[in-house]
Design a protein around this motif. Structure first.
Motif, PDB file in Angstrom:
ATOM      1  N   SER A  90      11.753  -0.849  13.346  1.00  0.00           N
ATOM      2  CA  SER A  90      11.980  -1.620  12.283  1.00  0.00           C
ATOM      3  C   SER A  90      12.940   0.076  12.289  1.00  0.00           C
ATOM      4  O   SER A  90      11.994   0.955  13.627  1.00  0.00           O
ATOM      5  N   GLN A  91      13.238   0.807  11.551  1.00  0.00           N
ATOM      6  CA  GLN A  91      13.361   2.101  11.441  1.00  0.00           C
ATOM      7  C   GLN A  91      13.668   3.096  10.305  1.00  0.00           C
ATOM      8  O   GLN A  91      13.850   2.755   9.090  1.00  0.00           O
ATOM      9  N   MET A  92      12.919   4.598   9.917  1.00  0.00           N
ATOM     10  CA  MET A  92      12.781   5.334   9.150  1.00  0.00           C
ATOM     11  C   MET A  92      13.720   6.169   8.795  1.00  0.00           C
ATOM     12  O   MET A  92      14.900   6.632  10.040  1.00  0.00           O
ATOM     13  N   VAL A  93      13.908   6.955   7.554  1.00  0.00           N
ATOM     14  CA  VAL A  93      14.703   7.838   7.245  1.00  0.00           C
ATOM     15  C   VAL A  93      14.550   8.630   7.509  1.00  0.00           C
ATOM     16  O   VAL A  93      13.249   8.922   6.032  1.00  0.00           O
ATOM     17  N   ASN A  94      13.449  10.124   7.898  1.00  0.00           N
ATOM     18  CA  ASN A  94      13.134  11.157   7.820  1.00  0.00           C
ATOM     19  C   ASN A  94      14.176  12.293   7.148  1.00  0.00           C
ATOM     20  O   ASN A  94      15.382  12.707   7.313  1.00  0.00           O
ATOM     21  N   TYR A  95      13.232  13.323   7.085  1.00  0.00           N
ATOM     22  CA  TYR A  95      14.122  14.559   6.477  1.00  0.00           C
ATOM     23  C   TYR A  95      13.513  15.951   6.722  1.00  0.00           C
ATOM     24  O   TYR A  95      11.348  15.253   6.679  1.00  0.00           O
ATOM     25  N   ASN A  96      13.499  17.213   6.527  1.00  0.00           N
ATOM     26  CA  ASN A  96      13.085  18.294   6.709  1.00  0.00           C
ATOM     27  C   ASN A  96      13.035  19.269   5.336  1.00  0.00           C
ATOM     28  O   ASN A  96      13.677  20.414   5.747  1.00  0.00           O
ATOM     29  N   VAL A  97      12.752  18.522   4.103  1.00  0.00           N
ATOM     30  CA  VAL A  97      13.137  19.504   2.810  1.00  0.00           C
ATOM     31  C   VAL A  97      11.914  19.899   1.877  1.00  0.00           C
ATOM     32  O   VAL A  97      11.008  19.921   1.502  1.00  0.00           O
ATOM     33  N   PRO A  98      12.277  21.827   2.564  1.00  0.00           N
ATOM     34  CA  PRO A  98      10.988  22.604   2.148  1.00  0.00           C
ATOM     35  C   PRO A  98       9.960  22.364   0.845  1.00  0.00           C
ATOM     36  O   PRO A  98      11.370  21.883  -0.654  1.00  0.00           O
ATOM     37  N   GLY A  99       8.800  22.119   0.437  1.00  0.00           N
ATOM     38  CA  GLY A  99       9.148  21.762  -0.611  1.00  0.00           C
ATOM     39  C   GLY A  99       7.950  19.951  -1.292  1.00  0.00           C
ATOM     40  O   GLY A  99       7.512  19.501  -1.787  1.00  0.00           O
TER      41      GLY A  99
ATOM     42  N   PRO B 124      14.942  -2.696   4.335  1.00  0.00           N
ATOM     43  CA  PRO B 124      16.351  -2.649   4.746  1.00  0.00           C
ATOM     44  C   PRO B 124      16.682  -2.687   6.189  1.00  0.00           C
ATOM     45  O   PRO B 124      17.725  -3.413   6.902  1.00  0.00           O
ATOM     46  N   ILE B 125      15.742  -1.763   7.023  1.00  0.00           N
ATOM     47  CA  ILE B 125      16.315  -1.757   8.639  1.00  0.00           C
ATOM     48  C   ILE B 125      15.355  -2.052   9.307  1.00  0.00           C
ATOM     49  O   ILE B 125      14.698  -1.819  10.364  1.00  0.00           O
ATOM     50  N   ILE B 126      15.557  -3.249  10.003  1.00  0.00           N
ATOM     51  CA  ILE B 126      14.683  -3.862  11.275  1.00  0.00           C
ATOM     52  C   ILE B 126      15.442  -4.309  11.925  1.00  0.00           C
ATOM     53  O   ILE B 126      17.466  -4.977  12.000  1.00  0.00           O
ATOM     54  N   ASN B 127      14.615  -5.042  13.271  1.00  0.00           N
ATOM     55  CA  ASN B 127      15.852  -5.664  13.877  1.00  0.00           C
ATOM     56  C   ASN B 127      15.074  -6.386  15.458  1.00  0.00           C
ATOM     57  O   ASN B 127      14.200  -5.793  15.538  1.00  0.00           O
ATOM     58  N   TYR B 128      15.519  -6.708  16.309  1.00  0.00           N
ATOM     59  CA  TYR B 128      14.473  -7.244  17.503  1.00  0.00           C
ATOM     60  C   TYR B 128      15.098  -6.400  18.207  1.00  0.00           C
ATOM     61  O   TYR B 128      15.822  -5.973  18.570  1.00  0.00           O
ATOM     62  N   GLU B 129      13.829  -6.071  19.104  1.00  0.00           N
ATOM     63  CA  GLU B 129      14.309  -5.225  20.359  1.00  0.00           C
ATOM     64  C   GLU B 129      14.547  -5.840  21.324  1.00  0.00           C
ATOM     65  O   GLU B 129      13.160  -6.468  21.478  1.00  0.00           O
TER      66      GLU B 129
END
Length: 358
Positions: free
Chosen positions: A112-121, A293-298
């Motif tokens: 699967s796949q993450m959506v990551n962010y760097n928003v202070p606080g 919502p974001i998975i797949n076969y490798e």
């Protein structure tokens, strides 16, 4: 001088010459060693690096070299016959299969796949994001973290008025394939103007950053405040260690979910039964109230026809081990990269494909 010592005396210089020329094998195991090469997906790379030492320890007659170069390279080099295993998060398109009918798309696990962010606080807050809003962030329609579209998804959250810095892959990438599919399936504008693939023409957005591989994506987000990126789940331990935020994504049912022991299996359960015989299928945006919502076969891309019987046999043996629940699909390996094992029905199809290698 005896006949035996005379024979040994004449043989010694010849052995020395052979050894110097590298033509004399040291031990039978060395003589029998066969080398296989893998390259491609940076998402699958950590799993291959767990598999290979365990497998080759039990099978010293084979050496397997691995490289993290991106799914695009894995696909290209496996088609060209430069490597035996092309690791990819993306299956070959119909057009690619028409040109290369000898290629097999062999699933070895589910990721699967993450959506990551760097928003202070806010990195300790799981911000809610939808595919349509992410598409707007990546094509410039949603430019600030406190844009109305983001406020609507995250009521009560003190979002900052700061420009969004999008991070995307610069290499041919299965992660890009997955992410751009999610955007295409959820946003008509993105589908019509950008579409999906292992490489896409990223819209020109102010401040956007390109990065190479999943390690590059993690590094870029970590070092760039107010950034957002898509990152493969095999790097979740690193994103958590770095204190990055991880979004809740809106699924097809309209619910916001994160990667966990319920949501990824739920999506897999909805999509695996639809897997065709050649196993080329998108599992992005699966139906179901709990589905992530974001998975797949490798995938591992392999040519059905190999140069010789010995190589074909070693490839079949390794891949059969890789998808066995007592081998590479054991949770001992998969838990370390946050992957799921292949369900029984998918494993059966995969084994049918493996048996086509000759």
């Amino acid at each position: 001088m005896t006949q035996r010592s005379l024979h040994a005396r004449h043989r010694a210089p010849r052995l020395a010459l052979l050894a110097a020329a590298g033509l004399l094998a040291v031990g039978s195991a060395t003589a029998a060693t066969l080398t296989l090469n893998e390259t491609g997906s940076s998402l699958l790379y950590p799993l291959f690096n767990l598999w290979v030492p365990a497998y080759t320890k039990a099978n010293p007659e084979v050496q397997i070299n691995t490289a993290s170069t991106g799914s695009g390279t894995g696909i290209a080099q496996s088609i060209e016959g430069l490597v035996q295993f092309g690791a990819s998060d993306a299956y070959l398109s119909d057009a690619q299969m028409k040109k290369n009918p000898e290629m097999l798309n062999i699933p070895v696990a589910i990721s699967s796949q993450m959506v990551n962010y760097n928003v202070p606080g806010l990195n300790n807050v799981h911000l809610k994001l939808s595919g349509a809003v992410l598409a707007g962030m990546y094509d410039g329609r949603v430019r600030y973290w406190d844009a109305p579209a983001l406020k609507q998804l995250n009521p009560g959250v003190a979002l900052p008025h700061h420009l969004i810095v999008t991070v995307h892959r610069t290499d041919g990438s299965g992660d890009t394939f997955m992410f751009s599919q999610f955007l295409s399936f959820t946003d008509k504008t993105w589908e019509q103007k950008v579409g999906y693939g292992t490489s896409v023409n990223w819209p020109a957005v102010q401040g956007a950053i390109g990065a190479n591989g999943n390690p590059g994506m993690v590094s870029a987000v970590r070092s760039t405040p107010y950034s957002v990126a898509y990152i493969g789940v095999s790097f979740q331990n690193q994103t958590q260690k770095d204190g990055l935020g991880e979004a809740m994504l809106q699924n097809r049912a309209g619910n916001f979910v994160m990667i966990n022991k319920k949501t990824v299996p739920a999506a897999a359960a909805a999509m695996v039964p639809k897997t065709p015989k050649d196993e080329r299928i998108s599992m992005i945006y699966a139906p179901g109230a709990e589905s992530y919502p974001i998975i797949n076969y490798e995938y591992v891309m392999v040519k059905a026809t190999q140069p010789n019987a010995a190589t074909a046999a070693q490839i079949r043996k390794f891949l059969s081990w890789a998808v066995s629940t007592e081998g590479g699909n054991s949770l001992v390996f998969l838990k370390q990269v946050n992957f799921l094992p292949l369900p029984a029905s998918a494993r059966a199809l995969t084994l049918q494909q493996i048996n086509q290698i000759h």
